[in-house]
Design a protein around this motif. Structure first.
Motif, mmCIF file in Angstrom:
data_model
loop_
_atom_site.group_PDB
_atom_site.id
_atom_site.type_symbol
_atom_site.label_atom_id
_atom_site.label_comp_id
_atom_site.label_asym_id
_atom_site.label_seq_id
_atom_site.Cartn_x
_atom_site.Cartn_y
_atom_site.Cartn_z
ATOM 1 N N ASP A 513 0.861 -1.184 0.000
ATOM 2 C CA ASP A 513 0.000 0.000 0.000
ATOM 3 C C ASP A 513 0.895 1.231 0.000
ATOM 4 O O ASP A 513 1.595 1.503 0.967
ATOM 5 C CB ASP A 513 -0.905 -0.016 1.234
ATOM 6 C CG ASP A 513 -1.928 1.113 1.223
ATOM 7 O OD1 ASP A 513 -1.920 1.918 0.281
ATOM 8 O OD2 ASP A 513 -2.735 1.177 2.172
ATOM 9 N N VAL A 515 1.086 5.448 -0.957
ATOM 10 C CA VAL A 515 0.428 6.707 -1.303
ATOM 11 C C VAL A 515 1.462 7.824 -1.223
ATOM 12 O O VAL A 515 2.077 8.033 -0.171
ATOM 13 C CB VAL A 515 -0.757 7.024 -0.370
ATOM 14 C CG1 VAL A 515 -1.374 8.371 -0.739
ATOM 15 C CG2 VAL A 515 -1.820 5.930 -0.438
ATOM 16 N N GLU A 538 -2.678 13.099 -4.997
ATOM 17 C CA GLU A 538 -2.338 11.824 -4.374
ATOM 18 C C GLU A 538 -2.209 10.737 -5.435
ATOM 19 O O GLU A 538 -3.152 10.479 -6.186
ATOM 20 C CB GLU A 538 -3.396 11.402 -3.342
ATOM 21 C CG GLU A 538 -3.291 12.142 -2.040
ATOM 22 C CD GLU A 538 -4.065 11.481 -0.920
ATOM 23 O OE1 GLU A 538 -3.964 11.957 0.221
ATOM 24 O OE2 GLU A 538 -4.764 10.472 -1.185
ATOM 25 N N SER A 540 -1.784 6.848 -5.737
ATOM 26 C CA SER A 540 -1.997 5.696 -4.860
ATOM 27 C C SER A 540 -1.849 4.386 -5.620
ATOM 28 O O SER A 540 -2.266 4.260 -6.779
ATOM 29 C CB SER A 540 -3.387 5.763 -4.218
ATOM 30 O OG SER A 540 -4.398 5.858 -5.195
#
Length: 844
Positions: A513, A515, A538, A540
């Protein structure tokens, strides 16, 4: 002299010049020392005790830099002094870089003077109070003409509710109900905030993101001791400065910090029914250039609770179950923080936090099924023992730099967090016929779950005020969270006398994960209206790999191409106008994103009991949220009124959906789907008022109307409805240092797809006594009427389900807190005390 010293480095032309400067500096020092001694009252005498008078602490600190007003060059060796009438309180010379610093200053109003050969004397008023013990006077400019700077004096106390352009601040130091508890207890008394059955905070009935001291945290509310919380900041609509995934708003928990020189601390212990015990020890030491804070907290309890699940399967019959659960929770946390003050405006902080706990539960579930005529077909029980042990460690390195310009600041920090959780559990299921005779041997299942995760975070923020009304905020943030989670499920085989793997439930998966974000905020004022415009980008990336299911993977990336670049942009707008000294109106709007997590995506069974499964949905897409608010704040003579209207639009909202398993309609399957959209509109009102000196009330009410538009498998599961929440807090201060607090909470039915959540209501009480300002004794009763529980009611064409459960039952607790410390700027070294008209020390 100013020509000799240019900037922060001295150009030495020859040794003669060097000798002249040393002699001049020595002469100035000697002259200054004689001047101070001559003007000290009672010079040459020993300080007297003051006849038993109360003495305020000498812990004030002022600092700054002296520069030439025209050339902007620093002025070394200038004389700086602080006077009370004609008496010198403190004095020194500026360093070679123009810096000066004066510590150990008493409270009061003083005259600050700067003198140097070739310049006119500069003088300004400095006021040192408990609210501004440490002051940066900035770059002070010496001119050829005398300049008197304006004095700034802070005398007004903070309001119980403070309203800024992007947040509401609630000071919780008077909340005696939560003493000896956790942050979850504190949230029960914060307006607009509720706590669900799992201990998670909700803000206006949406899952809130928890921050601690302005940064996201992996700790739960139950892992944060209430006695260490200074205030709670509620940000219902975060600006572009904050992560775009904070769709339900942000609750920033600001911990008590070590701001005073000297040492101070607190020891707290508590005991109550249901084996509630807690202990807390804190110690803070500060003497520049270092500061040290250490905290240890212990909390444990046993909690017997009950619950039920009544289900009607249409048209086959009924399935009912009831639970008796005993929770045994033990939690320990520790924190150590080391501050190093490099100089007046640069600070390094290294901190380490740990949280270790055991959350164990012992559940006995009884169940039975019946036909459409309610004739019993079978019954049984399921015994579950679940043991959870977790360890969480966070290392943080922070840097903070301030500037002479008020509000200008650079901060940067690096965080490393690691969490390990182990959850072995076993299930034994007994099945009997209608007469209670066993239909088979008990089914035995063992689960062994292990999760390991890390989080690496870097964040830097820069605030640059252009003038008194305009500033630019910029920042970058990168967060990477790799994790591994394992779930081994085995069933006991009586024929072979071994446990065999249950491949349908066993899962091993890895998660990545990432970001990366950057933002800019521009704040200015136009015709007495404050504006703040922000934009956040952002990028991601999320990927989960199920390694024991043919390496199945589920992932998303935004933006992944140019035509969806808008999915990575999140603007915000804040407008604020003071109508007069006591009235302010605000408007804000922003765009957010809620990304599906791996459990929502993974299309395999993740949790189950005899009649309920939970399965993910790999076709999910993120939901995007548009939020807007209109707020009005009225400061009253003895209180505050805060009124707000809000609107929320969710596109493709992630929504839970429950339906019968096609191969066995008696089993219900819960998954997550993307609905079309949902819209909510409501009001948020908070009224706080002190009716007379000893009686204070706080009332909060939220009203919502929600419309959910959703279809799935050609079925319309949309819903709409009206609901509300209310909180009432009464605080009464009695004679002889007693105080009493009574708080009540009510949540009406909440509209959800396929049904509603049931109403919730409970009340808490606490009695507090201060003893000699050193010790506080608190007696609290939580959930006075033993009504605190949560449930839901779902109805479809296939089934009707009625559930209810409790997280915690009523208990009584006694807590004793003792404070200690000494406000002393020379805690690490002995120093002869000098008498002043306000005294030196304050012991407590």
């Amino acid at each position: 002299m100013a020509d000799i010293f240019s900037g922060q480095k001295v150009s030495l032309f020859n040794s003669a010049v060097m000798i002249k400067k040393i002699l001049l500096f020595s002469f100035l020092q000697l002259l200054f020392c004689f001047t101070i001694m001559a003007q000290q009252p009672g010079a040459g005498q020993m300080p007297q005790s003051g006849g038993g008078k109360f003495k305020m602490p000498s812990i004030g600190h002022i600092y700054g830099k002296i520069v030439d007003a025209k050339t902007k060059e620093v002025v070394p060796f200038a004389s700086v002094a602080l006077f009370k009438k004609d008496s010198v309180i403190a004095g020194s010379f500026t360093k070679i870089n123009g810096d000066f610093s004066m510590e150990n200053l008493p409270y009061g109003k003083f005259s600050f003077r700067v003198t140097f050969i070739g310049y006119k004397t500069l003088q300004q008023v400095v006021t040192i109070t408990p609210q501004n013990e440490e002051q940066d006077l900035g770059d002070i400019k010496l001119e050829t003409e005398e300049t008197m700077l304006k004095a700034v004096e802070i005398t007004e106390e903070k309001s119980a509710v403070e309203m800024n352009i992007d947040r509401k601040v609630f000071n919780v130091d008077k909340n005696i109900v939560s003493k000896g508890g956790t942050a979850a207890d504190v949230m029960s008394n914060i307006p607009s905030v509720t706590v669900d059955e799992n201990g998670n905070a909700q803000l206006r009935q949406n899952a809130a993101t928890i921050y601690v001291d302005g940064r996201p945290t992996t700790l739960t509310l139950d892992q944060i001791p209430a006695d260490q919380i200074d205030r709670v900041e509620v940000i219902t609509n975060p600006s572009a400065k904050y992560e775009a995934s904070a769709t339900g708003g942000i609750i920033n928990i600001v911990m008590k910090s070590n701001s005073k020189p000297g040492y101070n601390g607190m020891v707290t212990g508590g005991a109550g029914t249901n084996n509630h015990y807690n202990g807390l020890v804190t110690l803070n030491i500060k003497q520049k250039p270092i500061g040290l804070s250490v905290t240890y907290n212990f909390n444990t309890f046993q909690n017997p609770v009950t619950g039920y699940n009544y289900r009607t399967d249409i048209p086959s019959g009924y399935f009912n179950s009831s639970d008796n659960i005993n929770f045994h929770h033990t939690f320990q946390s520790g924190a150590a923080s080391f501050d190093y003050y490099i100089n007046n405006r640069n600070t390094l902080t290294l901190s380490e936090n740990m949280a270790i706990g055991d959350f164990n539960s012992y559940d006995t579930q009884s169940y039975n099924s019946a036909d459409v005529g309610n004739v019993n077909l079978m019954n049984g029980s399921r015994i579950t023992n679940s043991l959870t042990h977790f360890e969480n460690y966070t290392t943080k390195l922070s840097y903070r730099k301030t500037f002479p310009e008020k509000g200008k600041e650079l901060t940067a920090d690096m965080n490393y967090n690691t969490t390990t959780a182990k959850n072995p559990s076993d299930y034994t299921t007994y099945v009997n016929d209608a007469n209670g005779n066993p239909l088979s041997q008990p089914a035995i299942q063992n689960n062994n779950a292990v999760s390991q995760s890390q989080m690496y975070t870097f964040q830097a923020d820069y605030v640059n005020p252009i003038n008194d009304s305009t500033k630019i905020e910029t920042g970058v943030r990168s967060s990477y969270k790799p994790s591994n989670q394992y779930l081994d499920v085995t069933n006991y085989d009586y024929s072979s006398d071994v446990y065999t793997s249950n491949q349908a439930l066993t899962s091993y998966y890895k998660i990545q994960d990432l970001v990366n974000a950057a933002y800019v905020n521009y704040t200015t004022r136009y015709k007495k209206i404050d504006y703040s415009l922000g934009l956040r980008f952002e990028d991601s990336y999320y990927k989960g790999i199920l390694t024991n299911k043919n390496d199945s993977s589920f992932q998303y990336s935004y933006p992944n191409k140019l035509n969806n670049i808008m999915n990575a942009l999140f603007p915000s707008l804040f407008i604020s106008k003071k109508l007069n000294q006591n009235q302010e109106i605000q408007f804000n709007a922003s765009r957010k994103i809620n990304r599906p997590n791996f459990r929502q995506l993974m299309p395999f069974i993740q949790a189950s009991d005899a009649k309920d499964y939970t399965i993910g949905n790999p076709s999910l897409t993120p939901e995007f949220i548009n939020m807007a608010e209109l707020n009005f704040n009225q400061n009253l003579s003895r209180g505050n009124l805060l009124f707000g209207l809000f609107y929320r639009n969710n596109q493709n909202p992630l929504t839970q959906y429950t339906s019968p398993l096609p191969s066995d309609p008696s089993i219900l399957v819960t998954t997550t789907i993307n609905a079309k959209q949902s819209n909510s509109v409501g009001m948020d009102n908070t009224f706080k008022y002190t009716w007379f000196r000893s009686f204070e009330t706080t009332l909060n009410m939220n009203l919502f109307y929600t419309v959910i538009d959703a279809t799935y498998n050609n079925a319309n599961i949309g819903n709409q409805g009206f609901n509300y929440t209310g909180k009432l807090n009464l605080l009464y201060r009695m004679p002889k240092s007693f105080s009493m607090q009574l708080s009540g909470n009510y949540e009406s039915r909440k509209t959800i797809p396929q049904g509603y959540n049931k109403e919730v209501y409970f009340a808490d009480f606490a009695l507090n006594k201060d003893v000699h300002k050193f010790i506080t004794i608190t007696l609290s009763v939580r959930d006075i009427f033993n009504t605190k529980g949560r449930g839901s009611y779902l109805t479809t064409d296939e089934y009707i389900q009625d559930t209810w459960n409790r997280r915690e039952s009523r208990f009584v607790k006694l807590i004793v807190s003792m404070r200690f410390g000494k406000a002393d700027a020379s805690v690490f070294k002995r120093k002869k005390q000098q008498q002043s008209d306000t005294g030196d020390n304050l012991d407590f």
